[in-house]
Motif scaffolding. Structure first.
Motif, PDB file in Angstrom:
ATOM      1  N   ALA A 176     -12.109   4.127  -3.546  1.00  0.00           N
ATOM      2  CA  ALA A 176     -10.667   4.328  -3.319  1.00  0.00           C
ATOM      3  C   ALA A 176     -10.395   4.970  -1.960  1.00  0.00           C
ATOM      4  CB  ALA A 176     -10.065   5.178  -4.434  1.00  0.00           C
ATOM      5  N   ILE A 177     -11.398   5.587  -1.391  1.00  0.00           N
ATOM      6  CA  ILE A 177     -11.276   6.150  -0.039  1.00  0.00           C
ATOM      7  C   ILE A 177     -11.727   5.122   0.994  1.00  0.00           C
ATOM      8  CG2 ILE A 177     -12.159   7.907   1.555  1.00  0.00           C
ATOM      9  CD1 ILE A 177     -12.484   9.723  -0.980  1.00  0.00           C
ATOM     10  N   LEU A 178     -12.908   4.552   0.778  1.00  0.00           N
ATOM     11  CA  LEU A 178     -13.515   3.687   1.789  1.00  0.00           C
ATOM     12  C   LEU A 178     -12.794   2.359   1.980  1.00  0.00           C
ATOM     13  CD1 LEU A 178     -17.303   4.254   1.034  1.00  0.00           C
ATOM     14  CD2 LEU A 178     -15.951   5.184   2.925  1.00  0.00           C
ATOM     15  N   MET A 179     -12.393   1.716   0.891  1.00  0.00           N
ATOM     16  CA  MET A 179     -11.784   0.397   1.027  1.00  0.00           C
ATOM     17  C   MET A 179     -10.451   0.454   1.769  1.00  0.00           C
ATOM     18  SD  MET A 179     -12.970  -1.342  -2.575  1.00  0.00           S
ATOM     19  CE  MET A 179     -12.238  -2.938  -2.232  1.00  0.00           C
ATOM     20  N   PRO A 180      -9.513   1.328   1.377  1.00  0.00           N
ATOM     21  CA  PRO A 180      -8.276   1.413   2.162  1.00  0.00           C
ATOM     22  C   PRO A 180      -8.533   1.846   3.602  1.00  0.00           C
ATOM     23  CG  PRO A 180      -7.959   2.408   0.015  1.00  0.00           C
ATOM     24  CD  PRO A 180      -9.427   2.131   0.156  1.00  0.00           C
ATOM     25  N   ALA A 181      -9.490   2.769   3.799  1.00  0.00           N
ATOM     26  CA  ALA A 181      -9.814   3.187   5.169  1.00  0.00           C
ATOM     27  C   ALA A 181     -10.268   1.989   5.990  1.00  0.00           C
ATOM     28  CB  ALA A 181     -10.880   4.274   5.158  1.00  0.00           C
ATOM     29  N   GLY A 182     -11.079   1.129   5.400  1.00  0.00           N
ATOM     30  CA  GLY A 182     -11.520  -0.081   6.098  1.00  0.00           C
ATOM     31  C   GLY A 182     -10.365  -0.988   6.460  1.00  0.00           C
ATOM     32  N   PHE A 183      -9.429  -1.163   5.527  1.00  0.00           N
ATOM     33  CA  PHE A 183      -8.257  -1.997   5.814  1.00  0.00           C
ATOM     34  C   PHE A 183      -7.416  -1.389   6.938  1.00  0.00           C
ATOM     35  CE2 PHE A 183      -8.695  -3.823   1.416  1.00  0.00           C
ATOM     36  CZ  PHE A 183      -8.744  -5.154   1.799  1.00  0.00           C
ATOM     37  N   PHE A 184      -7.110  -0.106   6.840  1.00  0.00           N
ATOM     38  CA  PHE A 184      -6.221   0.533   7.813  1.00  0.00           C
ATOM     39  C   PHE A 184      -6.876   0.706   9.182  1.00  0.00           C
ATOM     40  CE2 PHE A 184      -4.176   2.215   3.865  1.00  0.00           C
ATOM     41  CZ  PHE A 184      -2.929   1.636   4.060  1.00  0.00           C
ATOM     42  N   LEU A 185      -8.065   1.272   9.211  1.00  0.00           N
ATOM     43  CA  LEU A 185      -8.688   1.629  10.479  1.00  0.00           C
ATOM     44  C   LEU A 185      -9.216   0.432  11.254  1.00  0.00           C
ATOM     45  CD1 LEU A 185     -10.589   4.849   9.350  1.00  0.00           C
ATOM     46  CD2 LEU A 185      -8.379   4.691  10.547  1.00  0.00           C
ATOM     47  N   SER A 186      -9.472  -0.681  10.571  1.00  0.00           N
ATOM     48  CA  SER A 186     -10.023  -1.841  11.270  1.00  0.00           C
ATOM     49  C   SER A 186      -8.976  -2.625  12.054  1.00  0.00           C
ATOM     50  CB  SER A 186     -10.740  -2.770  10.283  1.00  0.00           C
ATOM     51  OG  SER A 186      -9.809  -3.391   9.418  1.00  0.00           O
ATOM     52  N   VAL A 187      -7.716  -2.275  11.886  1.00  0.00           N
ATOM     53  CA  VAL A 187      -6.667  -2.992  12.632  1.00  0.00           C
ATOM     54  C   VAL A 187      -5.801  -2.040  13.448  1.00  0.00           C
ATOM     55  CG1 VAL A 187      -6.624  -5.012  11.111  1.00  0.00           C
ATOM     56  CG2 VAL A 187      -5.141  -3.050  10.599  1.00  0.00           C
ATOM     57  N   THR A 188      -6.371  -0.916  13.852  1.00  0.00           N
ATOM     58  CA  THR A 188      -5.612   0.021  14.683  1.00  0.00           C
ATOM     59  C   THR A 188      -5.498  -0.533  16.099  1.00  0.00           C
ATOM     60  OG1 THR A 188      -7.617   1.255  15.188  1.00  0.00           O
ATOM     61  CG2 THR A 188      -6.272   2.058  13.347  1.00  0.00           C
ATOM     62  N   GLY A 189      -4.548   0.014  16.815  1.00  0.00           N
ATOM     63  CA  GLY A 189      -4.335  -0.412  18.196  1.00  0.00           C
ATOM     64  C   GLY A 189      -3.144  -1.349  18.308  1.00  0.00           C
ATOM     65  N   ARG A 190      -2.910  -1.770  19.529  1.00  0.00           N
ATOM     66  CA  ARG A 190      -1.784  -2.673  19.787  1.00  0.00           C
ATOM     67  C   ARG A 190      -2.212  -4.118  19.650  1.00  0.00           C
ATOM     68  NH1 ARG A 190       2.028  -0.251  24.483  1.00  0.00           N
ATOM     69  NH2 ARG A 190       2.319   1.764  23.475  1.00  0.00           N
ATOM     70  N   ASP A 191      -1.591  -4.808  18.745  1.00  0.00           N
ATOM     71  CA  ASP A 191      -1.761  -6.248  18.557  1.00  0.00           C
ATOM     72  C   ASP A 191      -3.214  -6.707  18.426  1.00  0.00           C
ATOM     73  OD1 ASP A 191      -0.624  -8.774  18.175  1.00  0.00           O
ATOM     74  OD2 ASP A 191      -0.785  -9.274  20.304  1.00  0.00           O
ATOM     75  N   PRO A 192      -3.983  -6.126  17.486  1.00  0.00           N
ATOM     76  CA  PRO A 192      -5.351  -6.614  17.305  1.00  0.00           C
ATOM     77  C   PRO A 192      -5.337  -8.045  16.777  1.00  0.00           C
ATOM     78  CG  PRO A 192      -4.757  -5.146  15.517  1.00  0.00           C
ATOM     79  CD  PRO A 192      -3.625  -5.107  16.515  1.00  0.00           C
ATOM     80  N   GLN A 193      -6.273  -8.831  17.227  1.00  0.00           N
ATOM     81  CA  GLN A 193      -6.347 -10.231  16.797  1.00  0.00           C
ATOM     82  C   GLN A 193      -7.323 -10.437  15.649  1.00  0.00           C
ATOM     83  OE1 GLN A 193      -4.071 -12.480  18.072  1.00  0.00           O
ATOM     84  NE2 GLN A 193      -3.353 -10.486  18.797  1.00  0.00           N
TER      85      GLN A 193
END
Length: 139
Positions: free
Chosen positions: A87-104
């Motif tokens: 419950a910690i790792l999976m949402p963290a993976g979703f959120f943190l993997s698309v940080t930044g401006r306009d990731p592709q």
């Protein structure tokens, strides 16, 4: 009967649901266009939010019944804490993997999602087998 540790963890999980609630507010800002994101980010933010909520509630459900499982030591620990870890790792993976401006595409932090998936799978299999064994032993 719940152990003192399980009761404490359930309390922590309930408080963690408040953070999911605030994440829901963030998502309303995203979908109304108040937070600039691309479609990849919007999809990953939604997935992270949904996984967080479902996995926290699932964690509480497992903790409520895990005392009936035929498990001890490491296996009981895995069955009790694997889903909260996911419950910690999976949402963290979703959120943190698309940080930044306009990731592709997702960045390397997407690995957190897959580590969470492994923890979730191991915990569910362990809890399921332990509970079946506990039920059979109680017959």
């Amino acid at each position: 009967m719940l152990s003192a540790q399980d009761v404490i963890l359930i309390g922590i999980l309930l408080l963690a649901l408040v953070t999911v609630e605030s994440g829901g507010y963030f998502l309303t800002r995203v979908v109304r266009g108040h937070v600039p994101v691309n479609s990849l980010q919007q999809g990953f933010f939604r997935a992270g939010h949904a996984h967080a909520a479902v996995l926290l509630v699932l964690s509480i459900a497992i903790l409520a019944v895990i005392g009936h499982a035929e498990l001890d030591g490491f296996w009981l620990w895995l069955a009790s804490t694997g889903v909260p870890i996911a419950a910690i790792l999976m949402p963290a993976g979703f959120f943190l993997s698309v940080t930044g401006r306009d990731p592709q595409r997702p960045n390397r932090l997407i690995v957190l999602l897959w580590i969470g998936v492994a923890a979730l799978t191991a915990a569910l299999i362990t809890a399921g087998i332990g509970l079946i064994a506990g039920g059979i032993a109680a017959l």
